[in-house]
Motif scaffolding. Structure first.
Motif, mmCIF file in Angstrom:
data_model
loop_
_atom_site.group_PDB
_atom_site.id
_atom_site.type_symbol
_atom_site.label_atom_id
_atom_site.label_comp_id
_atom_site.label_asym_id
_atom_site.label_seq_id
_atom_site.Cartn_x
_atom_site.Cartn_y
_atom_site.Cartn_z
ATOM 1 N N ILE A 57 0.838 -1.186 0.000
ATOM 2 C CA ILE A 57 0.000 0.000 0.000
ATOM 3 C C ILE A 57 0.876 1.241 0.000
ATOM 4 C CG2 ILE A 57 -0.190 -0.025 2.533
ATOM 5 C CD1 ILE A 57 -2.954 1.276 2.222
ATOM 6 N N SER A 58 0.478 2.259 -0.755
ATOM 7 C CA SER A 58 1.156 3.553 -0.778
ATOM 8 C C SER A 58 0.127 4.633 -0.481
ATOM 9 C CB SER A 58 1.800 3.816 -2.142
ATOM 10 O OG SER A 58 2.749 2.819 -2.460
ATOM 11 N N ILE A 59 0.524 5.618 0.321
ATOM 12 C CA ILE A 59 -0.377 6.706 0.690
ATOM 13 C C ILE A 59 0.067 7.968 -0.029
ATOM 14 C CG2 ILE A 59 -1.477 7.935 2.587
ATOM 15 C CD1 ILE A 59 -1.682 4.852 2.761
ATOM 16 N N ASP A 60 -0.838 8.564 -0.794
ATOM 17 C CA ASP A 60 -0.557 9.833 -1.464
ATOM 18 C C ASP A 60 -1.160 10.953 -0.624
ATOM 19 O OD1 ASP A 60 -0.177 12.009 -3.073
ATOM 20 O OD2 ASP A 60 -1.129 11.162 -4.856
ATOM 21 N N HIS A 61 -0.281 11.735 0.027
ATOM 22 C CA HIS A 61 -0.746 12.823 0.899
ATOM 23 C C HIS A 61 -1.163 14.062 0.115
ATOM 24 C CE1 HIS A 61 1.868 10.372 3.509
ATOM 25 N NE2 HIS A 61 1.016 10.687 4.451
ATOM 26 N N GLY A 62 -0.829 14.101 -1.160
ATOM 27 C CA GLY A 62 -1.178 15.259 -1.964
ATOM 28 C C GLY A 62 -0.438 16.520 -1.569
ATOM 29 N N LEU A 63 0.687 16.383 -0.854
ATOM 30 C CA LEU A 63 1.426 17.545 -0.363
ATOM 31 C C LEU A 63 2.590 17.927 -1.276
ATOM 32 C CD1 LEU A 63 1.550 16.546 3.422
ATOM 33 C CD2 LEU A 63 -0.011 18.155 2.307
ATOM 34 N N ARG A 64 3.072 16.971 -2.069
ATOM 35 C CA ARG A 64 4.190 17.230 -2.978
ATOM 36 C C ARG A 64 3.870 16.669 -4.358
ATOM 37 N NH1 ARG A 64 8.190 14.339 -2.516
ATOM 38 N NH2 ARG A 64 7.375 12.720 -1.135
ATOM 39 N N PRO A 65 4.114 17.447 -5.405
ATOM 40 C CA PRO A 65 3.827 16.937 -6.756
ATOM 41 C C PRO A 65 4.663 15.713 -7.108
ATOM 42 C CG PRO A 65 5.056 19.023 -6.844
ATOM 43 C CD PRO A 65 4.609 18.845 -5.430
ATOM 44 N N GLU A 66 5.870 15.585 -6.489
ATOM 45 C CA GLU A 66 6.738 14.438 -6.786
ATOM 46 C C GLU A 66 6.164 13.120 -6.267
ATOM 47 O OE1 GLU A 66 9.291 18.065 -5.656
ATOM 48 O OE2 GLU A 66 7.571 16.963 -4.836
ATOM 49 N N ALA A 67 5.233 13.216 -5.311
ATOM 50 C CA ALA A 67 4.722 11.998 -4.676
ATOM 51 C C ALA A 67 4.070 11.058 -5.687
ATOM 52 C CB ALA A 67 3.726 12.358 -3.575
ATOM 53 N N LYS A 68 3.397 11.605 -6.670
ATOM 54 C CA LYS A 68 2.735 10.746 -7.661
ATOM 55 C C LYS A 68 3.757 9.946 -8.459
ATOM 56 C CE LYS A 68 -1.508 13.397 -8.126
ATOM 57 N NZ LYS A 68 -2.206 12.469 -7.225
ATOM 58 N N ASP A 69 4.898 10.573 -8.779
ATOM 59 C CA ASP A 69 5.949 9.835 -9.489
ATOM 60 C C ASP A 69 6.553 8.755 -8.598
ATOM 61 O OD1 ASP A 69 5.615 11.391 -11.754
ATOM 62 O OD2 ASP A 69 7.133 12.859 -11.134
ATOM 63 N N GLU A 70 6.706 9.062 -7.300
ATOM 64 C CA GLU A 70 7.258 8.084 -6.365
ATOM 65 C C GLU A 70 6.329 6.879 -6.241
ATOM 66 O OE1 GLU A 70 7.671 10.507 -2.927
ATOM 67 O OE2 GLU A 70 9.213 11.770 -3.843
ATOM 68 N N ILE A 71 5.029 7.143 -6.175
ATOM 69 C CA ILE A 71 4.062 6.055 -6.058
ATOM 70 C C ILE A 71 3.980 5.268 -7.358
ATOM 71 C CG2 ILE A 71 1.610 5.535 -5.741
ATOM 72 C CD1 ILE A 71 1.539 7.812 -3.688
ATOM 73 N N ALA A 72 4.137 5.960 -8.467
ATOM 74 C CA ALA A 72 4.162 5.263 -9.759
ATOM 75 C C ALA A 72 5.352 4.320 -9.830
ATOM 76 C CB ALA A 72 4.210 6.276 -10.901
ATOM 77 N N LEU A 73 6.485 4.728 -9.231
ATOM 78 C CA LEU A 73 7.663 3.864 -9.161
ATOM 79 C C LEU A 73 7.355 2.606 -8.359
ATOM 80 C CD1 LEU A 73 10.751 3.392 -9.533
ATOM 81 C CD2 LEU A 73 11.080 4.704 -7.414
ATOM 82 N N VAL A 74 6.667 2.787 -7.220
ATOM 83 C CA VAL A 74 6.283 1.633 -6.400
ATOM 84 C C VAL A 74 5.360 0.709 -7.196
ATOM 85 C CG1 VAL A 74 5.103 0.880 -4.303
ATOM 86 C CG2 VAL A 74 6.477 2.971 -4.267
ATOM 87 N N ALA A 75 4.382 1.299 -7.868
ATOM 88 C CA ALA A 75 3.416 0.499 -8.627
ATOM 89 C C ALA A 75 4.112 -0.324 -9.703
ATOM 90 C CB ALA A 75 2.360 1.410 -9.247
ATOM 91 N N ALA A 76 5.069 0.292 -10.401
ATOM 92 C CA ALA A 76 5.773 -0.414 -11.476
ATOM 93 C C ALA A 76 6.598 -1.574 -10.920
ATOM 94 C CB ALA A 76 6.666 0.560 -12.240
ATOM 95 N N GLN A 77 7.302 -1.325 -9.806
ATOM 96 C CA GLN A 77 8.114 -2.393 -9.217
ATOM 97 C C GLN A 77 7.233 -3.500 -8.632
ATOM 98 O OE1 GLN A 77 11.380 -1.272 -6.694
ATOM 99 N NE2 GLN A 77 11.974 0.463 -7.966
ATOM 100 N N ALA A 78 6.124 -3.108 -8.017
ATOM 101 C CA ALA A 78 5.214 -4.110 -7.468
ATOM 102 C C ALA A 78 4.659 -5.001 -8.579
ATOM 103 C CB ALA A 78 4.067 -3.430 -6.712
ATOM 104 N N MET A 79 4.326 -4.401 -9.708
ATOM 105 C CA MET A 79 3.807 -5.180 -10.836
ATOM 106 C C MET A 79 4.851 -6.168 -11.334
ATOM 107 S SD MET A 79 2.271 -3.848 -14.498
ATOM 108 C CE MET A 79 0.909 -3.026 -13.675
ATOM 109 N N THR A 80 6.096 -5.710 -11.442
ATOM 110 C CA THR A 80 7.176 -6.593 -11.887
ATOM 111 C C THR A 80 7.373 -7.760 -10.922
ATOM 112 O OG1 THR A 80 8.311 -4.753 -12.966
ATOM 113 C CG2 THR A 80 9.634 -6.696 -12.443
ATOM 114 N N LEU A 81 7.210 -7.485 -9.632
ATOM 115 C CA LEU A 81 7.401 -8.515 -8.611
ATOM 116 C C LEU A 81 6.165 -9.398 -8.435
ATOM 117 C CD1 LEU A 81 9.138 -6.279 -5.918
ATOM 118 C CD2 LEU A 81 10.257 -8.026 -7.315
ATOM 119 N N GLY A 82 5.056 -9.016 -9.048
ATOM 120 C CA GLY A 82 3.820 -9.784 -8.903
ATOM 121 C C GLY A 82 3.102 -9.532 -7.601
#
Length: 424
Positions: A57-82
């Motif tokens: 699980i990743s929490i997007d606080h909406g406080l920094r615009p970079e957060a969406k890219d960071e969460i997208a990184l998590v999503a991509a790695q999680a998908m690769t790992l299954g």
């Protein structure tokens, strides 16, 4: 408390840490932000656990615009790992301290997600560095034994097992490992923002080492404090089992539990009781507890911290949730893929025929529409603070008050097993 040894491999130490935490086939949740520590947590977990036993699980606080890219990184790695990955948005209401609110919001989101997915354990990526920084900040605040325990590797909160398998690894060790494995992570710029206490504590650590306050010495202090704290908590738990009885969402405290001047155990139990009933992370001040309990022993009914304390039979008191202190939860749209349940007021989980436009709140005056509430054997005031389901102004269900309509309500974490953060 273990101190990092460079000669040990990160993977071997991680594997050793998780070996005693849970069965390898038991599903666990991973809190992953995209930073180096949490990315390492997810990547290491995937090396030693089957992917189908992991959820992130990743929490997007909406406080920094970079957060969406960071969460997208998590999503991509999680998908690769299954690994199944969930993103939850959190919005600050502008009240109180932002960092404190974000911490509580993060935890609430993780807890609700875990409960709805039947996860009993959640792993966090706190490291040895976080442990040292936490100790320094609490020393600066003049904390006692409870505060100076910093973080346990394994504990409980709101009925969930909280596990920190990286607590014996340094931040530098993890980043070296990620670099060797060619794994990308994100750096949060707020980690260098000196407006935050944790950043200042991190920067001060280098100066403290010259005075002999080394990492090893500070971690030894944590270890000593945890040993002392555990003894006090075990004593409090034993005391609570003897003198506190749970009745649905209420606690009935025997006269012995009201003698706060006598010893540490009744004080801990009373503070824990108010936190549990009031669904609060922070406990009332001791002076407030003394005043409230004193008035209740004289026959008064008094409110404190979202709770109502009232005299009960044989010199005991009953501690109830204050209905007016609860907050309604609204579900405007229900996704058919979501679990048929809602977590409410941090203690209750309601299960039933969820659909659009439902509100979950304290029963309140809706008790008049519950014909059988007297047969339940729970005081009216208690039932008014129990969970109910509404559609507009129409009461759908109040399972604790005898109006089930296909709904059930259960306490997620009972008092004795959760209030003292002790693993059985």
């Amino acid at each position: 408390m273990p101190v990092s040894r460079p000669s040990d491999s990160v993977e071997a130490r991680f594997q050793a840490a998780i070996a005693a935490s849970s069965r390898s086939d038991q599903p666990v949740g991973l809190a992953v932000s995209g930073g180096g520590d949490s990315i390492a947590l997810m990547q290491l977990a995937a090396r030693f656990r089957p992917a189908d036993t992991l959820r992130a699980i990743s929490i997007d606080h909406g406080l920094r615009p970079e957060a969406k890219d960071e969460i997208a990184l998590v999503a991509a790695q999680a998908m690769t790992l299954g690994i199944d990955h969930t993103i939850v948005n959190w919005t600050w209401d502008g009240k109180g301290n932002l960092q404190a609110a974000a911490r509580e919001g993060r935890w609430a989101a993780v807890r609700d997600w875990a409960v709805m997915h039947d996860l009993s354990t959640v792993w966090f990526g706190h490291t040895e560095d976080d442990q040292v920084e936490t100790l320094l900040m609490r020393l600066a605040r003049g904390s006692g034994i409870d505060g100076l325990t910093a973080m346990y590797p394994l504990t409980r909160r709101d009925g969930l097992q909280v596990f920190r398998p990286l607590l014996g690894l340094s931040r530098a060790d993890l980043r070296d490992w990620l670099t060797q494995q060619k794994i990308i992570w994100a750096e949060d710029p707020s980690n260098e923002d000196t407006r935050f206490d944790r950043v200042r504590a991190r920067q001060m650590f280098g100066h403290l080492e010259t005075l002999g306050m080394t990492r090893k010495r500070l971690l030894q202090t944590v270890d000593h404090m945890q040993a002392a704290h555990l003894s006090l908590q075990e004593a409090a738990l034993g005391f609570a089992k003897r003198y506190v009885r749970q009745d649905a969402g209420d606690l009935i405290l025997a006269p012995e539990a009201l003698e706060l001047e006598r010893a540490d155990a009744p004080r801990r139990v009373m503070a824990a009781a108010f936190s549990w009933v009031g669904s609060r992370s922070y406990r009332p001040r001791f002076e407030q507890l003394l005043e409230t309990v004193g008035q209740a022993r004289k026959g008064a009914t008094i409110t404190l911290g979202g709770c109502i304390m009232t005299p009960d039979e044989g010199g005991a008191v009953r501690l109830m949730r204050e209905a007016a202190a609860t907050t309604a939860a609204v579900r405007l749209h229900h996704d058919a893929g979501q679990p048929l349940g809602v977590f409410w007021d941090q203690r209750w989980f309601l299960e039933g025929p969820v659909h659009d436009n439902l509100t979950f709140k304290a029963l309140g005056e809706g008790i008049k529409d519950c014909a059988d509430w007297r047969d339940v054997g729970i005081p009216r005031t208690s039932l008014m603070a129990s969970p109910s389901v509404w559609q507009g102004a129409r009461l759908i269900a109040a399972p604790v008050a005898g109006l089930s309509q296909g709904w059930s309500a259960r306490i997620v974490a009972d008092f004795h097993s959760s209030a003292f953060a002790i693993e059985d």
